[in-house]
Design an enzyme around this catalytic site. Structure first.
Site, PDB file in Angstrom:
ATOM      1  N   SER A 179      24.724 -22.199 -19.039  1.00  0.00           N
ATOM      2  CA  SER A 179      25.839 -21.255 -19.018  1.00  0.00           C
ATOM      3  C   SER A 179      27.099 -21.836 -19.655  1.00  0.00           C
ATOM      4  CB  SER A 179      26.157 -20.832 -17.586  1.00  0.00           C
ATOM      5  OG  SER A 179      25.106 -20.092 -17.029  1.00  0.00           O
ATOM      6  N   GLY A 228      30.743  -8.268  15.086  1.00  0.00           N
ATOM      7  CA  GLY A 228      32.090  -7.769  15.331  1.00  0.00           C
ATOM      8  C   GLY A 228      33.152  -8.758  14.871  1.00  0.00           C
ATOM      9  N   GLY A 229      34.256  -8.835  15.621  1.00  0.00           N
ATOM     10  CA  GLY A 229      35.375  -9.685  15.234  1.00  0.00           C
ATOM     11  C   GLY A 229      35.020 -11.150  15.129  1.00  0.00           C
ATOM     12  N   GLU A 261      21.046 -17.606 -12.029  1.00  0.00           N
ATOM     13  CA  GLU A 261      19.736 -17.439 -12.689  1.00  0.00           C
ATOM     14  C   GLU A 261      19.518 -16.009 -13.183  1.00  0.00           C
ATOM     15  OE1 GLU A 261      16.339 -19.496 -12.407  1.00  0.00           O
ATOM     16  OE2 GLU A 261      17.047 -21.091 -11.111  1.00  0.00           O
TER      17      GLU A 261
END
Length: 385
Positions: free
Chosen positions: A129, A344-345, A368
């Site tokens: 890349s 939840g929180g 990939e």
């Protein structure tokens, strides 16, 4: 819960799966939170993995490796990624790209570069890349030009695992400029990281996979010997295409391991927590979420193991690899999202494993070959008769 069951793992891969699970429980899971918080490279875990024969095991026994096939490496990936994705990726990247040299390199290259990796004296990486180009393999601009008995490489590479830590990398560079043959313009090279003109630094810190390190590499008139060309000039694209078919099946395993971790965290949490006078798991809406998570997980896992068989036997490998990679990694994102909702929180607290799994799960859908690219491949390679 037992999500990563022996079936559908083929019998020959079950012993290494069991060893990977034991190793993950002993060496990865207990330190995962600490390495995630510190963002440090897990050298000690890597060395333990090398001693256990679970790192660079994909290299052949004739080179000092374990000779693991695709299904055995997939079995390891599932177990490692359930324990922690960042450490798991570090262990896997120690030999990433080395199979290209094993399949296409000369005997001299194998002895000089692969044997030290297989025998755990060195680690390597794969440099493909670039800062402006990720999935377009025929659009890379890093170039290699012949100058006497050397190749001179100029350009940049980005997101390169072990780009700083590796002893050498397998690097993809442009060696031709034929507009009528885009895919024949690229070649693969072995580039020692101490070569003049090779400079690498870690990229800025990531939100996930913090125990795995990626690099930005700058190649400024980087000179390597002509014999460091892997295989024949102009064959690099085709080497990578073959390599990524195997790699994408393994990335499916990354997703499966993460999805398993997300489901385990959700299951334990809702069975231990009370609300409105009963445990949370007694609510039908919660049961349906857990059922949906298992539907997606089991479907993706079955597909991944089916794909491993097809790819190993070169049966429309690109199609099956893309299916597996997409399904496995999207199971991870969906299951981690649902697990966050069920927590939840408390899901947002850094001390809770699910917050780490949630952030890690966002990453394999990108590397990939981003999943949008995989969908292109699935469509184009769908059997029509």
């Amino acid at each position: 819960m037992e999500l990563l069951s022996e079936y559908p793992v083929p019998e020959h891969a079950r012993p290494v799966k069991a060893r990977a699970r034991e190793f993950a429980q002993e060496h990865i899971a207990p330190v995962a939170a600490d390495y995630y918080e510190a963002g440090e490279y897990p050298w000690e875990v890597l060395e333990a993995g090398q001693e256990a024969g679970l790192v660079a095991g994909d290299l052949g026994e004739d080179l000092g490796g374990q000779g693991y096939d695709l299904e055995q490496v997939l079995a390891i990936a599932e177990e490692f990624y359930r324990a922690d994705a960042g450490i798991a990726l570090t262990l896997q990247l120690a030999s990433f790209g080395a199979e290209i040299v094993e399949d296409h390199g000369s005997e001299a290259q194998k002895e000089e570069y692969l044997r030290p990796v297989a025998e755990h004296d060195q680690i390597t990486g794969l440099a493909v890349s670039e800062p402006e180009t990720g999935s377009d393999l025929a659009g890379m601009t890093t170039s290699a030009e012949k100058d006497g008995d050397e190749w001179v490489i100029n350009g940049e590479k980005y997101w390169i695992g072990n780009g700083v830590e590796a002893d050498w990398v397998t690097l993809y560079a442009k060696t031709g400029d034929d507009p009528n043959n885009r895919y024949g313009n690229y070649s693969m090279f072995i580039v020692p990281t101490d070569s003049p003109g090779y400079d690498a630094e870690h990229i800025p810190e990531k939100m996930g996979f913090r125990a795995s390190k990626q690099a930005h590499i700058v190649l400024d008139d980087c000179r390597i010997p002509e014999e460091n060309l892997v295989g024949v000039e102009g064959a690099g694209f085709y080497m990578l295409a073959e390599f990524f078919n195997h790699g994408r099946v393994i990335v499916a395993g990354h997703g499966i391991g993460l999805a398993a971790a997300a489901i385990e965290e959700a299951w334990d949490f809702v069975h231990d927590r009370e609300a409105f006078g009963r445990t949370v798991d007694e609510f039908q809406a919660v049961q349906h979420k857990l059922a949906d998570m298992q539907l997606q997980f089991q479907s993706a896992r079955s597909l991944s193991w089916d794909a491993a068989h097809h790819v190993a036997n070169q049966e429309n490998a690109g199609y099956w690899a893309a299916l597996a990679k997409t399904a496995g990694t999207e199971a991870a994102t969906e299951c981690s999202q649902q697990s966050m909702q069920l927590h939840g929180g408390r899901s947002v607290l850094l001390e809770n494993r699910i917050s780490r799994v949630f952030r890690d799960a966002r990453i394999p859908v990108i590397y990939e070959g981003a999943n949008d690219i995989q969908r292109n491949l699935i469509y184009r390679q769908t059997p029509t008769n």
